[in-house]
Design a protein around this motif. Structure first.
Motif, PDB file in Angstrom:
ATOM      1  N   PHE A 170       0.813  -1.225   0.000  1.00  0.00           N
ATOM      2  CA  PHE A 170       0.000   0.000   0.000  1.00  0.00           C
ATOM      3  C   PHE A 170       0.847   1.275   0.000  1.00  0.00           C
ATOM      4  O   PHE A 170       0.317   2.370   0.072  1.00  0.00           O
ATOM      5  CB  PHE A 170      -0.958  -0.013   1.199  1.00  0.00           C
ATOM      6  N   GLU A 171       2.178   1.092  -0.066  1.00  0.00           N
ATOM      7  CA  GLU A 171       3.118   2.209  -0.158  1.00  0.00           C
ATOM      8  C   GLU A 171       2.947   3.234   0.971  1.00  0.00           C
ATOM      9  O   GLU A 171       2.996   4.438   0.760  1.00  0.00           O
ATOM     10  CB  GLU A 171       3.012   2.876  -1.528  1.00  0.00           C
ATOM     11  N   ILE A 172       2.727   2.716   2.170  1.00  0.00           N
ATOM     12  CA  ILE A 172       2.592   3.571   3.344  1.00  0.00           C
ATOM     13  C   ILE A 172       3.973   3.717   3.986  1.00  0.00           C
ATOM     14  O   ILE A 172       4.728   2.750   4.076  1.00  0.00           O
ATOM     15  CB  ILE A 172       1.576   2.972   4.333  1.00  0.00           C
ATOM     16  N   ASP A 173       4.287   4.911   4.390  1.00  0.00           N
ATOM     17  CA  ASP A 173       5.572   5.180   5.037  1.00  0.00           C
ATOM     18  C   ASP A 173       5.627   4.431   6.373  1.00  0.00           C
ATOM     19  O   ASP A 173       4.728   4.562   7.202  1.00  0.00           O
ATOM     20  CB  ASP A 173       5.703   6.695   5.264  1.00  0.00           C
ATOM     21  N   ALA A 174       6.672   3.665   6.571  1.00  0.00           N
ATOM     22  CA  ALA A 174       6.806   2.847   7.782  1.00  0.00           C
ATOM     23  C   ALA A 174       6.716   3.682   9.053  1.00  0.00           C
ATOM     24  O   ALA A 174       6.215   3.205  10.084  1.00  0.00           O
ATOM     25  CB  ALA A 174       8.130   2.077   7.745  1.00  0.00           C
ATOM     26  N   SER A 175       7.168   4.929   8.997  1.00  0.00           N
ATOM     27  CA  SER A 175       7.140   5.777  10.189  1.00  0.00           C
ATOM     28  C   SER A 175       5.713   6.128  10.621  1.00  0.00           C
ATOM     29  O   SER A 175       5.487   6.523  11.757  1.00  0.00           O
ATOM     30  CB  SER A 175       7.936   7.057   9.950  1.00  0.00           C
ATOM     31  N   GLU A 176       4.746   5.974   9.723  1.00  0.00           N
ATOM     32  CA  GLU A 176       3.351   6.285  10.044  1.00  0.00           C
ATOM     33  C   GLU A 176       2.624   5.106  10.699  1.00  0.00           C
ATOM     34  O   GLU A 176       1.524   5.262  11.209  1.00  0.00           O
ATOM     35  CB  GLU A 176       2.592   6.690   8.771  1.00  0.00           C
ATOM     36  N   ALA A 222      -2.375   3.958  14.966  1.00  0.00           N
ATOM     37  CA  ALA A 222      -2.689   4.594  13.678  1.00  0.00           C
ATOM     38  C   ALA A 222      -4.024   4.089  13.141  1.00  0.00           C
ATOM     39  O   ALA A 222      -4.279   2.884  13.093  1.00  0.00           O
ATOM     40  CB  ALA A 222      -1.577   4.315  12.672  1.00  0.00           C
ATOM     41  N   ASN A 223      -4.883   5.040  12.749  1.00  0.00           N
ATOM     42  CA  ASN A 223      -6.174   4.698  12.164  1.00  0.00           C
ATOM     43  C   ASN A 223      -5.962   4.358  10.689  1.00  0.00           C
ATOM     44  O   ASN A 223      -5.348   5.130   9.950  1.00  0.00           O
ATOM     45  CB  ASN A 223      -7.144   5.878  12.316  1.00  0.00           C
ATOM     46  N   LEU A 224      -6.495   3.218  10.280  1.00  0.00           N
ATOM     47  CA  LEU A 224      -6.297   2.754   8.906  1.00  0.00           C
ATOM     48  C   LEU A 224      -6.823   3.750   7.880  1.00  0.00           C
ATOM     49  O   LEU A 224      -6.229   3.925   6.819  1.00  0.00           O
ATOM     50  CB  LEU A 224      -7.013   1.414   8.696  1.00  0.00           C
ATOM     51  N   TYR A 225      -7.936   4.357   8.186  1.00  0.00           N
ATOM     52  CA  TYR A 225      -8.608   5.209   7.207  1.00  0.00           C
ATOM     53  C   TYR A 225      -8.188   6.673   7.319  1.00  0.00           C
ATOM     54  O   TYR A 225      -7.932   7.325   6.314  1.00  0.00           O
ATOM     55  CB  TYR A 225     -10.119   5.053   7.350  1.00  0.00           C
ATOM     56  N   GLU A 226      -8.111   7.175   8.535  1.00  0.00           N
ATOM     57  CA  GLU A 226      -7.789   8.590   8.726  1.00  0.00           C
ATOM     58  C   GLU A 226      -6.292   8.867   8.669  1.00  0.00           C
ATOM     59  O   GLU A 226      -5.854   9.819   8.023  1.00  0.00           O
ATOM     60  CB  GLU A 226      -8.360   9.084  10.057  1.00  0.00           C
ATOM     61  N   ASP A 227      -5.496   8.022   9.334  1.00  0.00           N
ATOM     62  CA  ASP A 227      -4.052   8.270   9.397  1.00  0.00           C
ATOM     63  C   ASP A 227      -3.296   7.680   8.205  1.00  0.00           C
ATOM     64  O   ASP A 227      -2.335   8.265   7.719  1.00  0.00           O
ATOM     65  CB  ASP A 227      -3.460   7.697  10.691  1.00  0.00           C
ATOM     66  N   LEU A 228      -3.727   6.512   7.749  1.00  0.00           N
ATOM     67  CA  LEU A 228      -2.985   5.812   6.698  1.00  0.00           C
ATOM     68  C   LEU A 228      -3.654   5.916   5.326  1.00  0.00           C
ATOM     69  O   LEU A 228      -3.158   5.371   4.344  1.00  0.00           O
ATOM     70  CB  LEU A 228      -2.792   4.335   7.087  1.00  0.00           C
ATOM     71  N   ASP A 229      -4.784   6.587   5.268  1.00  0.00           N
ATOM     72  CA  ASP A 229      -5.494   6.845   4.005  1.00  0.00           C
ATOM     73  C   ASP A 229      -5.891   5.596   3.226  1.00  0.00           C
ATOM     74  O   ASP A 229      -5.904   5.617   1.996  1.00  0.00           O
ATOM     75  CB  ASP A 229      -4.660   7.760   3.088  1.00  0.00           C
ATOM     76  N   LEU A 230      -6.208   4.524   3.918  1.00  0.00           N
ATOM     77  CA  LEU A 230      -6.738   3.357   3.220  1.00  0.00           C
ATOM     78  C   LEU A 230      -8.200   3.625   2.897  1.00  0.00           C
ATOM     79  O   LEU A 230      -8.898   4.306   3.650  1.00  0.00           O
ATOM     80  CB  LEU A 230      -6.628   2.099   4.083  1.00  0.00           C
TER      81      LEU A 230
END
Length: 81
Positions: free
Chosen positions: A19-25, A30-38
């Protein structure tokens, strides 16, 4: 049986690679939808990937309750327990 940390690490790897999410996030809170934009399609893809790890299907109703990384790890623990 995998430890909680191993499950978290596996989940982190999937989120970074698939999902190309920055590991630091990626934190337990972390909220999957709000913080990680899934989005909902990403969530379905994630469930499919988790099935390959646990060998079991996460029930859609259970996954609807999932909001954070910690929630996902909890569901994974239930499946492999």
């Amino acid at each position: 049986m995998k430890s909680r940390q191993e499950l978290f690490d596996t989940l982190s790897t999937i989120l970074v690679e698939e999902f190309e999410i920055d590991a630091s996030e990626i934190t337990a809170e972390a909220n999957l939808y709000e913080d990680l934009d899934l989005d909902s399609i990403d969530a379905v893809d994630l469930v499919v990937r988790l099935r390959t790890i646990t060998g079991k299907k996460i029930e859609p109703d259970a996954f609807k309750q999932v909001r954070t990384i910690n929630d996902v790890v909890n569901e994974m623990e239930k499946l492999i327990a």
